[in-house]
Each structure stands twice: as structure tokens, then as C-alpha cells.
Design an enzyme around this catalytic site. Structure first.
Site, PDB file in Angstrom:
ATOM      1  N   ASP A   1      -1.007   6.942  -9.072  1.00  0.00           N
ATOM      2  CA  ASP A   1      -0.686   5.564  -8.702  1.00  0.00           C
ATOM      3  C   ASP A   1       0.817   5.395  -8.446  1.00  0.00           C
ATOM      4  O   ASP A   1       1.641   5.897  -9.213  1.00  0.00           O
ATOM      5  CB  ASP A   1      -1.104   4.677  -9.890  1.00  0.00           C
ATOM      6  CG  ASP A   1      -1.115   3.203  -9.564  1.00  0.00           C
ATOM      7  OD1 ASP A   1      -1.909   2.798  -8.703  1.00  0.00           O
ATOM      8  OD2 ASP A   1      -0.328   2.451 -10.180  1.00  0.00           O
TER       9      ASP A   1
ATOM     10  N   GLU B   1      -0.579   8.319  -4.155  1.00  0.00           N
ATOM     11  CA  GLU B   1      -0.550   7.006  -3.513  1.00  0.00           C
ATOM     12  C   GLU B   1       0.919   6.688  -3.274  1.00  0.00           C
ATOM     13  O   GLU B   1       1.652   6.323  -4.192  1.00  0.00           O
ATOM     14  CB  GLU B   1      -1.158   5.921  -4.419  1.00  0.00           C
ATOM     15  CG  GLU B   1      -1.255   4.598  -3.665  1.00  0.00           C
ATOM     16  CD  GLU B   1      -1.027   3.343  -4.509  1.00  0.00           C
ATOM     17  OE1 GLU B   1      -1.447   2.271  -4.076  1.00  0.00           O
ATOM     18  OE2 GLU B   1      -0.420   3.439  -5.589  1.00  0.00           O
TER      19      GLU B   1
HETATM   20  C1  GLC Z   1      -1.520   0.727  -7.016  1.00  0.00           C
HETATM   21  C2  GLC Z   1      -2.970   0.394  -7.270  1.00  0.00           C
HETATM   22  C3  GLC Z   1      -3.089  -1.088  -7.401  1.00  0.00           C
HETATM   23  C4  GLC Z   1      -2.250  -1.537  -8.575  1.00  0.00           C
HETATM   24  C5  GLC Z   1      -0.804  -1.096  -8.414  1.00  0.00           C
HETATM   25  C6  GLC Z   1      -0.045  -1.216  -9.708  1.00  0.00           C
HETATM   26  O1  GLC Z   1      -1.075   0.272  -5.795  1.00  0.00           O
HETATM   27  O2  GLC Z   1      -3.772   0.936  -6.276  1.00  0.00           O
HETATM   28  O3  GLC Z   1      -4.418  -1.486  -7.570  1.00  0.00           O
HETATM   29  O4  GLC Z   1      -2.293  -2.922  -8.686  1.00  0.00           O
HETATM   30  O5  GLC Z   1      -0.725   0.254  -8.048  1.00  0.00           O
HETATM   31  O6  GLC Z   1      -0.487  -0.262 -10.624  1.00  0.00           O
END
Ligand code: GLC
Length: 575
Positions: A229, A297
């Protein structure tokens, strides 16, 4: 608009080779990974929130769908301020979802069905209810406990102004002031997201050691990898300079003017090199089938910056958000496919493809908005509603294109049913912190997180036996339930099964890809694999396109495609 005839569509033309393929056929280079959002997949306990026993019970559905792996959004102990992306204990399961033994059972059942399991790791921030943060609050400014997070003195004589001007992604300031043990207003802590998600201080070796230990914990439990994440956020620019650029989830890729001090700092890469060594050490046989993999991500731009995350000693994969954000136009898609391969091939990494996830409007809804509409952060009852028919038709065509492209692919739960977002959800039930923090200006992500419909005539469409659901399901979900589509020719579910079966049969995740320049109405591509040549054609134009004579249609995104390809339809064929 003119019809492209088979004579004009010269499939023997060389086209432009965009990707040569890789000699390495490790599973993560071509895997189809299905994202489960545990809160909303299947609820065995009946409390209205999905859980791990629910997931385990439905794993055979995924085997029949034909995916290679699942990625589970967070199931850890959490007050659920951001639906589990606020972790209070990285080594345990929240009672909402079950217990550690349920996770072990899930992993072993998945493995026995030939499905790998990837878990979500949230290293940028913890919950404010994490033991470390509670200890930091109880300790004094300057203490080792405070140094695990990003505490700073405020500005102004009395420290009453935040340390800098950063805004949080969910709206409002990125700093919250604490009250010290003696009751006086004290330091401020940084939270790039919700105040209940304090950012860790990744310059502190104890934070690094902790996460390496967390990785080992889950690897020891048997998981096959991690989705990481906010992988672009861990390191902040020294001195935390002010920033006036965009901060919200929609604009993170629109950062070409100046480098934002909180994202994509070079220092993050060293962290991931360390993690890669740990993952590699779990492959004791050296056989690629035993590789553990991690996916970043990282909302960064341009693609060359994203490619740095997938150098051969870092992540195995990174999400390709450029593809997800591309308008439904042949020229734009050709361009993004080309730039994705160009950037990743340079570092020898596979490209990934994704159209939906738990943070964006589902592609069946998104593609039903007028073409070129900027990606909205949720759609509400007062907004112009997507064209559901065009949206689903384009979504099926987009997926048909995506699953032909060499590289890994991510599917988001329910897209195989053609689910739209809940686009008329009452504001009163919204739970995404974005909604409250922006005072309703941003609707947020609840619309794509609605519990899955399994059977039309059961309570909560079979999500559980009680009819409870943490978010309401729209009535259209009934007709889209699994039991309405299973075995029904032409259903979206059967289309996905067919696409995944043929993808495997023809090794489509691997191989070389060339595109033919067919202008604004048609995207034509050729995928060459060990299994032969597969042609892909997508029609974006108003007129039907002739499929070359002699072609054998393998699968099409709409039923009854034979000699011509209608508007917003994609086909795979051989000649
Ligand atoms: C990422 C996740 C999202 C979350 C954010 C903070 O973007 O995919 O759902 O709110 O991180 O952890």
C-alpha cells in the site's frame, strides 16, 4: 464513419512491435490476480461484514473462474477507520474477519486449489490504536517512542500552527496536534491520510526492522506475496517543505510540474531492495514456481518513474494506473499500451493491467460516462448517471482487450459479474473517510465496495444468511448475482471464464505483442506465444468492422460475433 473492410485490415502487416516477451516465465509475470475486498466478498458470520471463513467457503468459485492468485485487502486488527487500511496489529486478524487460524485455513485451502495468496501490507502508516502510537502519545517529545512516527513542533510562538501546509489525501490538514501528558497542547503528527492513520518515520531503523519481521511473519504463515500500500509514500523529503500541488487520490499522477515532497522520493527504493532479499530467501529451491512476489501500489508519473519500482532487485510488479485511467479511445489505449511496455521492458519487468479496484469507480460504470470524463471519486444520486448499457458493453470489451495483453492482470471482485458501482447510494450510509473530511465534496469510494451478490433470491443476495450488509446493495445486483449468470451463455461471468480459459490455453499472458495502426476506430493487436498467434480486434467506432475472412473466432465480448464486429466490442481470433 467508414467501415473497415477485411481488405483494409491487413493482418499480415508487420505492425509495430511493442513488446518482445520475456524468456523468463515466472508465474508473477503473467498471473491473473483476483482482488478480494474481505469486507464485501462473503459473510459466513452473518454480521453484515464479509470474513475469512466466507472467503474460504467460496474459493472453489475462483478455481472455476480460472484465476491464478488472490490478493486480499487488509484483514488485520483495525478500528476500521479506513476500512482496514488503518492497522493496529500487523500480526493478527481483526475479530470482524475471524482469527489467525482462519487465515491459515484460507491459505492452505487456496493452495490445495492451485490458487496463490497475496496479502496487503500497509507500511506508510499504522492505526492510531497501534501499540506504538499509543506509547508515542504517552511519551514525551523527543523520546524514542515519538521518533517511530512523524512528530514535529508546530509553527508560531505557541506552536499552534501546523509544521507545514500539507493537506491529507482524504481532505483537511495532514497534521493533527496532540495533548501532552500535562494537559497542554503539544506536538503535531503527520498523517497523509486520515488522522487515525499516523505516518511512520521510515528514517528510524526500528521501523524498518519491524516491517522486515512482519514480512517474515506472513511468509512463514505461507503467503505467496504482498501488495504494498502507498509504496511511493514512505520517505518524505528532508525538511518537509511546503507543497501547494494536488494531494487527493485523483490527482496523484498529475504531478509533472514539480516533485511533491511526500511522494516518490528516491529513498524508498533502498527499503524495497531489502524486502526483495527477504522474499528471495524464501525460495529455497530456486524454482520460479516458489517465488514470492510483491506488487507496488505507487501512483507515480511518468511511467519511467513507476518502472524504477520494478527494477530486478525491487518489486516484481507495480500497478499500471495509467491504463486504468485511459479514456475509451483506440489512439489513447494504443499509446498507453506502448508506453507501458517501453517503460517496463527497459528494466526487464512485466507490465500489469488493471481496470477496477476498491479505490475507483468500477469500469462498468466509469466507461458508461461520456468518453473523456475525468475519473470521478464516486458517483452519487445527484450526479449525471452513467449509461449502464454502454458501460457494461465497453467494460466487457476493455477486459477482453486487457486479458489478451502480455503481462499480469488484476481483476477486482464482482467485475466478472459486470457489476456497476452503487451510483445512487444515500449519503447517510457512506463510510469512506473522504466523504466526511471533504464535507461531502468528494463522495469517496463506497460505491465500488458494496457486498457481492451470490444468489438473487436470498437475503443480501446471498452475501450471508441474515440479510445484513454494511453497505446497501443496489437492486440491479439481483439480476447480476452469480446464480443468474452461471452456465448462462453470453453472461459476463461466462465471458470471463472463457477469456481466462483461452488465455491459459494460448499462453496469452506471455509472448510478444505488435499493434497495427488502424486509426481512431479500431485497435488491432497480435500476440505471439508458444501456442501460436492470436489476433485481437476492438471496435470503438460507430460502424461495424468486418472480421477478416478465414478467421476463427475464439471468443468475443458480445454474443453472436461471427463475421462483423459491432461497436464497442472486442474479439480474439486466429487466422
Ligand atoms: C491505498 C489504498 C486505499 C487506502 C489508502 C491509505 O491507496 O488502496 O484504499 O485508503 O492507501 O491506506
Amino acid at each position: 464513419m467508414s467501415t473497415v473492410t477485411s481488405a483494409e485490415l491487413d493482418l499480415s502487416a508487420d505492425g509495430t512491435l511493442l513488446h518482445r516477451g520475456s524468456p523468463d516465465s515466472a508465474w508473477w509475470r503473467s498471473a491473473v490476480i483476483y482482488q478480494i475486498y474481505p469486507r464485501s466478498w462473503a459473510d459466513a458470520s452473518g454480521d453484515g461484514v464479509g470474513d475469512l471463513p466466507g472467503i474460504t467457503a467460496h474459493l472453489p468459485y475462483l478455481r472455476n473462474l480460472g484465476v491464478d492468485a488472490v490478493w486480499l485487502s487488509p484483514f488485520y486488527t483495525s478500528p476500521q477507520a479506513d476500512a482496514g487500511y488503518d492497522v493496529a496489529d500487523y500480526r493478527d486478524i481483526d475479530p470482524l474477519f475471524g482469527a489467525l487460524d482462519d487465515a491459515k485455513t484460507l491459505v492452505s485451502q487456496a493452495h490445495s486449489l492451485g490458487i496463490r495468496v497475496i496479502v496487503d501490507l500497509v507500511p506508510n502508516h499504522s492505526s492510531d490504536e497501534h501499540e506504538w502510537f499509543k506509547a508515542a502519545l504517552a511519551a514525551a517529545p523527543g523520546s524514542p517512542e515519538r521518533d517511530l512516527y512523524m512528530f514535529r513542533e508546530g509553527k508560531g510562538d505557541d506552536g499552534s500552527q501546523p509544521p507545514n501546509n500539507w493537506q491529507s489525501v482524504f481532505g483537511g490538514p495532514a497534521w493533527t496536534r496532540v495533548t501532552e501528558a500535562d494537559g497542554t497542547p503539544g506536538q503535531w503528527y503527520l498523517h497523509l491520510f486520515d488522522p487515525k492513520q499516523p505516518d511512520f518515520n521510515w528514517e528510524n531503523p526500528a521501523v524498518r526492522a519491524e516491517f522486515e519481521s512482519v514480512l517474515r511473519f506472513w511468509l512463514d504463515l505461507g503467503v505467496d506475496g504482498f501488495r504494498v500500500d502507498v509504496a511511493h509514500g514512505l520517505i518524505k523529503e528532508a525538511g518537509l517543505p511546503d507543497w501547494t500541488g494536488a494531494m487527493n487520490m485523483l490527482d496523484l499522477t498529475d504531478l509533472d510540474k514539480q516533485h511533491p515532497p511526500m511522494w516518490d522520493q528516491d529513498g524508498v527504493h533502498e527499503i524495497y531492495r531489502g524486502w526483495r532479499k527477504i522474499l528471495d530467501s524464501y525460495n529455497t529451491t530456486g524454482d520460479a514456481a516458489n517465488d514470492r512476489a510483491m506488487c507496488a501500489e505507487a501512483w507515480v508519473d511518468p511511467p519511467e518513474r513507476a518502472a524504477l519500482f520494478v527494477r530486478d532487485d525491487e518489486f516484481h510488479q507495480a500497478f499500471n494506473f495509467d491504463f486504468l485511467q485511459t479514456p475509451w479511445r483506440a489512439t489513447d489505449l494504443r499509446e498507453v499500451i506502448a508506453s507501458s511496455y517501453a517503460a517496463n521492458d527497459k528494466v526487464g519487468a512485466p507490465t500489469t493491467w488493471v481496470l477496477s479496484n476498491h479505490d475507483v469507480v468500477r469500469h462498468a460504470s466509469r466507461l458508461g460516462l461520456p468518453i473523456g470524463t475525468p475519473r470521478p471519486n464516486g458517483i452519487g444520486a445527484d450526479d449525471a448517471q452513467p449509461d449502464a448499457v454502454a458501460g457494461l458493453r465497453r467494460a466487457r470489451a476493455a477486459t477482453t482487450l486487457m486479458l489478451a495483453l502480455p503481462g499480469g492482470a488484476y481483476l477486482y471482485q464482482g467485475e466478472e459479474l459486470g457489476l456497476p458501482d452503487h451510483t445512487t447510494m444515500p449519503d447517510a450510509v457512506r463510510q469512506d473517510p473522504t466523504f466526511a473530511r471533504t464535507h461531502g465534496k468528494e463522495l469517496g469510494r463506497d460505491g465500488c465496495r458494496v457486498p457481492l451478490p451470490w444468489s438473487k433470491d436470498e437475503p443480501a443476495f446471498g452475501f450471508n444468511r441474515t440479510g445484513n450488509a454494511w453497505l446497501p446493495q443496489p437492486t440491479v445486483y439481483g439480476d447480476l448475482a452469480v446464480d443468474q449468470q452461471e452456465g448462462v451463455a453470453g453472461s459476463t461471468l461466462e465471458l470471463y471464464r472463457e477469456l481466462l480459459r483461452i488465455r491459459k490455453e494460448r499462453d496469452l499472458g506471455e509472448g510478444a505483442l505488435s499493434v497495427l495502426d488502424e486509426g481512431a476506430d479500431v485497435l488491432a493487436a497480435r500476440v505471439e506465444t508458444r501456442a501460436g498467434t492470436t489476433q485481437v480486434l476492438v471496435n470503438f467506432g460507430a460502424e461495424p468492422v468486418e472480421i477478416p475472412s478465414g478467421a476463427t473466432v475464439l471468443v468475443a465480448s458480445e454474443p453472436d460475433v461471427d463475421t462483423t464486429l459491432p461497436t464497442d466490442t472486442a474479439v480474439w481470433f486466429t487466422v
